[in-house]
Design a protein around this motif. Structure first.
Motif, PDB file in Angstrom:
ATOM      1  N   GLY A   1       1.008  -1.026  -0.108  1.00  0.00           N
ATOM      2  CA  GLY A   1       0.359  -0.173   0.165  1.00  0.00           C
ATOM      3  C   GLY A   1       1.040   1.300   0.437  1.00  0.00           C
ATOM      4  O   GLY A   1       2.064   1.519   0.573  1.00  0.00           O
ATOM      5  N   TYR A   2       0.280   2.295  -0.613  1.00  0.00           N
ATOM      6  CA  TYR A   2       0.984   3.866  -0.866  1.00  0.00           C
ATOM      7  C   TYR A   2       0.661   4.225   0.774  1.00  0.00           C
ATOM      8  O   TYR A   2      -0.079   3.571   1.372  1.00  0.00           O
ATOM      9  CB  TYR A   2       0.286   4.588  -1.432  1.00  0.00           C
ATOM     10  CG  TYR A   2       0.430   4.126  -2.816  1.00  0.00           C
ATOM     11  CD1 TYR A   2       1.508   5.203  -3.395  1.00  0.00           C
ATOM     12  CD2 TYR A   2      -0.630   3.744  -3.985  1.00  0.00           C
ATOM     13  CE1 TYR A   2       2.224   4.626  -4.908  1.00  0.00           C
ATOM     14  CE2 TYR A   2      -0.529   3.387  -5.288  1.00  0.00           C
ATOM     15  CZ  TYR A   2       1.456   3.413  -5.762  1.00  0.00           C
ATOM     16  OH  TYR A   2       1.310   3.653  -7.449  1.00  0.00           O
ATOM     17  N   ALA A   3       1.627   5.419   1.419  1.00  0.00           N
ATOM     18  CA  ALA A   3       1.487   6.054   2.204  1.00  0.00           C
ATOM     19  C   ALA A   3       0.129   7.114   2.067  1.00  0.00           C
ATOM     20  O   ALA A   3       0.137   7.057   1.476  1.00  0.00           O
ATOM     21  CB  ALA A   3       3.123   7.025   2.350  1.00  0.00           C
ATOM     22  N   PRO A   4      -0.566   7.295   2.417  1.00  0.00           N
ATOM     23  CA  PRO A   4      -0.999   8.204   2.896  1.00  0.00           C
ATOM     24  C   PRO A   4      -1.029   9.435   2.220  1.00  0.00           C
ATOM     25  O   PRO A   4      -1.607  10.486   1.646  1.00  0.00           O
ATOM     26  CB  PRO A   4      -1.971   8.435   4.867  1.00  0.00           C
ATOM     27  CG  PRO A   4      -1.320   7.474   5.039  1.00  0.00           C
ATOM     28  CD  PRO A   4      -0.083   6.571   4.364  1.00  0.00           C
ATOM     29  N   SER A   5       0.027   9.867   2.523  1.00  0.00           N
ATOM     30  CA  SER A   5       0.265  11.326   1.309  1.00  0.00           C
ATOM     31  C   SER A   5       0.532  11.326   0.174  1.00  0.00           C
ATOM     32  O   SER A   5      -0.048  11.894  -0.844  1.00  0.00           O
ATOM     33  CB  SER A   5       1.319  11.777   2.477  1.00  0.00           C
ATOM     34  OG  SER A   5       2.110  10.816   1.920  1.00  0.00           O
ATOM     35  N   SER A   6       0.402   9.990  -0.304  1.00  0.00           N
ATOM     36  CA  SER A   6       0.792   9.736  -1.494  1.00  0.00           C
ATOM     37  C   SER A   6      -0.640   9.428  -2.215  1.00  0.00           C
ATOM     38  O   SER A   6      -0.642   9.905  -3.062  1.00  0.00           O
ATOM     39  CB  SER A   6       1.923   8.567  -2.016  1.00  0.00           C
ATOM     40  OG  SER A   6       3.015   8.622  -1.503  1.00  0.00           O
ATOM     41  N   VAL A   7      -1.275   8.551  -1.412  1.00  0.00           N
ATOM     42  CA  VAL A   7      -2.526   8.735  -1.290  1.00  0.00           C
ATOM     43  C   VAL A   7      -2.803   9.656  -1.962  1.00  0.00           C
ATOM     44  O   VAL A   7      -4.355   9.816  -2.779  1.00  0.00           O
ATOM     45  CB  VAL A   7      -3.771   7.551  -0.883  1.00  0.00           C
ATOM     46  CG1 VAL A   7      -4.989   7.372  -1.614  1.00  0.00           C
ATOM     47  CG2 VAL A   7      -3.323   6.262  -0.994  1.00  0.00           C
ATOM     48  N   SER A   8      -3.118  10.931  -0.551  1.00  0.00           N
ATOM     49  CA  SER A   8      -4.293  12.329  -1.616  1.00  0.00           C
ATOM     50  C   SER A   8      -3.358  12.360  -2.108  1.00  0.00           C
ATOM     51  O   SER A   8      -4.400  12.970  -3.012  1.00  0.00           O
ATOM     52  CB  SER A   8      -3.955  12.251   0.248  1.00  0.00           C
ATOM     53  OG  SER A   8      -4.249  14.073  -0.073  1.00  0.00           O
ATOM     54  N   THR A   9      -2.361  12.664  -3.039  1.00  0.00           N
ATOM     55  CA  THR A   9      -1.372  13.415  -4.324  1.00  0.00           C
ATOM     56  C   THR A   9      -2.349  12.237  -5.399  1.00  0.00           C
ATOM     57  O   THR A   9      -2.829  12.915  -6.175  1.00  0.00           O
ATOM     58  CB  THR A   9      -0.213  12.804  -4.130  1.00  0.00           C
ATOM     59  OG1 THR A   9       0.780  14.295  -2.813  1.00  0.00           O
ATOM     60  CG2 THR A   9       0.213  13.876  -5.583  1.00  0.00           C
ATOM     61  N   HIS A  10      -2.649  11.118  -5.539  1.00  0.00           N
ATOM     62  CA  HIS A  10      -2.863  10.874  -6.184  1.00  0.00           C
ATOM     63  C   HIS A  10      -4.347  10.669  -6.477  1.00  0.00           C
ATOM     64  O   HIS A  10      -4.780  10.868  -7.196  1.00  0.00           O
ATOM     65  CB  HIS A  10      -2.446   9.351  -5.949  1.00  0.00           C
ATOM     66  CG  HIS A  10      -1.051   8.436  -6.383  1.00  0.00           C
ATOM     67  ND1 HIS A  10      -0.427   8.752  -7.618  1.00  0.00           N
ATOM     68  CD2 HIS A  10       0.137   7.047  -5.724  1.00  0.00           C
ATOM     69  CE1 HIS A  10       1.052   8.971  -7.481  1.00  0.00           C
ATOM     70  NE2 HIS A  10       0.435   8.106  -6.554  1.00  0.00           N
ATOM     71  N   LEU A  11      -4.884  11.134  -5.486  1.00  0.00           N
ATOM     72  CA  LEU A  11      -7.054  10.763  -5.353  1.00  0.00           C
ATOM     73  C   LEU A  11      -6.346  12.089  -6.330  1.00  0.00           C
ATOM     74  O   LEU A  11      -7.828  12.773  -6.652  1.00  0.00           O
ATOM     75  CB  LEU A  11      -7.529  11.027  -4.556  1.00  0.00           C
ATOM     76  CG  LEU A  11      -8.679  11.540  -3.946  1.00  0.00           C
ATOM     77  CD1 LEU A  11      -9.180  10.849  -5.076  1.00  0.00           C
ATOM     78  CD2 LEU A  11      -9.051  11.624  -2.937  1.00  0.00           C
ATOM     79  N   ALA A  12      -5.851  13.445  -5.809  1.00  0.00           N
ATOM     80  CA  ALA A  12      -6.089  15.067  -6.390  1.00  0.00           C
ATOM     81  C   ALA A  12      -6.631  14.757  -7.647  1.00  0.00           C
ATOM     82  O   ALA A  12      -6.714  15.645  -8.323  1.00  0.00           O
ATOM     83  CB  ALA A  12      -5.251  16.092  -5.350  1.00  0.00           C
ATOM     84  N   ALA A  13      -4.978  14.572  -7.831  1.00  0.00           N
ATOM     85  CA  ALA A  13      -4.214  14.664  -9.574  1.00  0.00           C
ATOM     86  C   ALA A  13      -5.285  13.172 -10.212  1.00  0.00           C
ATOM     87  O   ALA A  13      -5.930  13.915 -11.420  1.00  0.00           O
ATOM     88  CB  ALA A  13      -2.978  13.737  -9.062  1.00  0.00           C
ATOM     89  N   ALA A  14      -5.671  12.310 -10.326  1.00  0.00           N
ATOM     90  CA  ALA A  14      -6.427  11.972 -10.930  1.00  0.00           C
ATOM     91  C   ALA A  14      -7.995  12.639 -10.824  1.00  0.00           C
ATOM     92  O   ALA A  14      -8.887  12.291 -12.209  1.00  0.00           O
ATOM     93  CB  ALA A  14      -6.897  10.003 -10.143  1.00  0.00           C
ATOM     94  N   VAL A  15      -8.412  13.305 -10.000  1.00  0.00           N
ATOM     95  CA  VAL A  15     -10.107  13.794 -10.454  1.00  0.00           C
ATOM     96  C   VAL A  15      -9.239  15.377 -11.393  1.00  0.00           C
ATOM     97  O   VAL A  15     -10.325  15.648 -12.093  1.00  0.00           O
ATOM     98  CB  VAL A  15      -9.250  14.408  -9.214  1.00  0.00           C
ATOM     99  CG1 VAL A  15     -11.124  15.815  -8.974  1.00  0.00           C
ATOM    100  CG2 VAL A  15     -10.451  13.589  -8.206  1.00  0.00           C
ATOM    101  N   VAL A  16      -8.658  15.226 -11.072  1.00  0.00           N
ATOM    102  CA  VAL A  16      -8.266  16.319 -12.520  1.00  0.00           C
ATOM    103  C   VAL A  16      -7.795  16.100 -13.801  1.00  0.00           C
ATOM    104  O   VAL A  16      -8.253  16.373 -14.777  1.00  0.00           O
ATOM    105  CB  VAL A  16      -6.531  17.587 -11.959  1.00  0.00           C
ATOM    106  CG1 VAL A  16      -6.189  17.988 -13.060  1.00  0.00           C
ATOM    107  CG2 VAL A  16      -6.715  18.779 -10.734  1.00  0.00           C
TER     108      VAL A  16
END
Length: 372
Positions: free
Chosen positions: A116-131
């Protein structure tokens, strides 16, 4: 540029077949609908010119987006594509359930190695995926994205409760004691002088790793009161700046003296061509003392870690330690946020900068100190 109002036809999967391109791409469909409305309102010629202006705007937006931002979006979209393939979900549907499932999958097994990713990486990927979804014409509501973020925060707490600590955490900030230790530990060589100048100047203008890597000799100019560093590789409009670095009272950690000594030695040992303003400000040097070109962002990051480790700094610094260090040390010295922001290239009310300014090790301002 040329954009036609009629839907462009592209080959379909069958031999000789055609179907509208807009049907293949939701973003193209949305643009086509806009063009058709313009055509009805203003006529075909005006619609074509408006469409060309839209293409120009797209091109300008792409040109001014920092490369690292583009890379992050591309990487995160690939993570989203892997998730959709595993979950057998359509890539262009950013529903509440899909986003929550995406977050859950990333925390559980999203990395290429199955971890699994670290939560900080998950947050980055979520924001960028939404973009990425929105750029491709998918509709993602703010409420659905907020629910995915709430799920992330709750699951991250569960990980901590289960004893899992992922990621490196926030980088340690540089400080004056660390700068003194680094200056003492730098050997009397060109590499040592380069290391000292890289660290001392970088601390005083809150450098990111890409900043010294992008500097040319002509971007660093002497002034009667110190140095002026023209940072042109900024991540945002605030990052591009002329940072002024005054002489330090403590000569051994003076960034101006360190820069002058380094460039003087470089010219003396490797020739007058290094006085050229177009040469790299900070050069790569191999183990035999040969110049191997300018330093890149990754080599700057590795150098800062190596330099701080050699100096015996308790926790090795990273490429971001210099940036954090200026804000936190200046904050403790009473500098206000505006002065900090202008020097380090933050927006004047940047949350990250204010957070760095408020960082404390817990000893100087401790509620339990002196009670007994």
């Amino acid at each position: 540029m040329s954009t036609v109002v009629d839907m462009a036809l592209v080959p379909a999967d069958g031999p000789g077949g055609h179907q509208p391109a807009a049907l293949l791409d939701p973003a193209a469909a949305e643009r086509q609908e806009l063009i058709e409305r313009w055509a009805e309102r203003h006529g075909v010629d005006a619609a074509r010119r408006l469409a060309e202006a839209e293409e120009l705007a797209d091109a300008v937006a792409a040109a001014i987006t920092p490369d690292n931002t583009t890379d992050t979006y591309a990487k995160s979209w690939r993570v989203w594509e892997r998730f959709c393939a595993v979950a057998r979900l359509p890539e262009l549907e950013g529903s509440r359930g899909a986003l929550v499932a995406f977050v859950t999958w990333m925390l559980r097994e999203g990395r290429q190695n199955g971890r699994g990713y670290a939560p900080s990486s998950v947050s980055t990927h979520l924001a960028a995926a939404v973009v990425g979804l929105r750029q491709r014409g998918a509709r993602v509501s703010g409420d659905d994205q907020a629910e995915a973020r709430a799920a992330l925060e709750g699951l991250a707490v569960k990980l901590l409760q289960a004893g899992e600590r992922r990621g490196r955490g926030q980088a340690v900030g540089g400080d004056i004691d660390g700068l003194r230790a680094i200056a003492r530990a730098c050997p009397d060589t060109l590499t040592g002088d380069r290391d000292k100048a890289l660290t001392l100047t970088g601390f005083h203008y809150a450098s990111r790793s890409q900043d010294p890597a992008g500097l040319l000799n002509g971007d660093v100019t002497l002034h009667p009161r110190g140095l002026v560093v023209a940072v042109l590789t900024g991540k945002t409009k605030h990052s591009v700046r002329n940072a002024k670095i005054p002489y330090a009272d403590e000569a051994k950690i003076c960034p101006v003296r360190a820069w002058t000594a380094y460039r003087t030695r470089l010219v003396a040992e490797h020739g007058p061509q290094w006085t050229d303003p177009s040469t790299p400000a900070f050069v790569g040097i191999d183990q035999w003392g040969h110049i191997i070109g300018g330093m890149g962002p990754d080599s700057v990051t590795r150098a800062i870690k190596r330099i701080s480790t050699r100096a015996g700094v308790p926790i090795a610094w990273t490429g971001h330690s210099l940036r954090i260090g200026l804000a936190s040390v200046a904050g403790r010295k009473g500098r206000d946020g505006i002065a900090n922001a202008d020097q380090g290239g933050w927006a004047r009310h940047s949350r990250s900068m204010l957070g760095y300014m408020q960082r404390d090790d817990g000893w100087d301002d401790n509620a339990s100190a002196g009670l007994a």
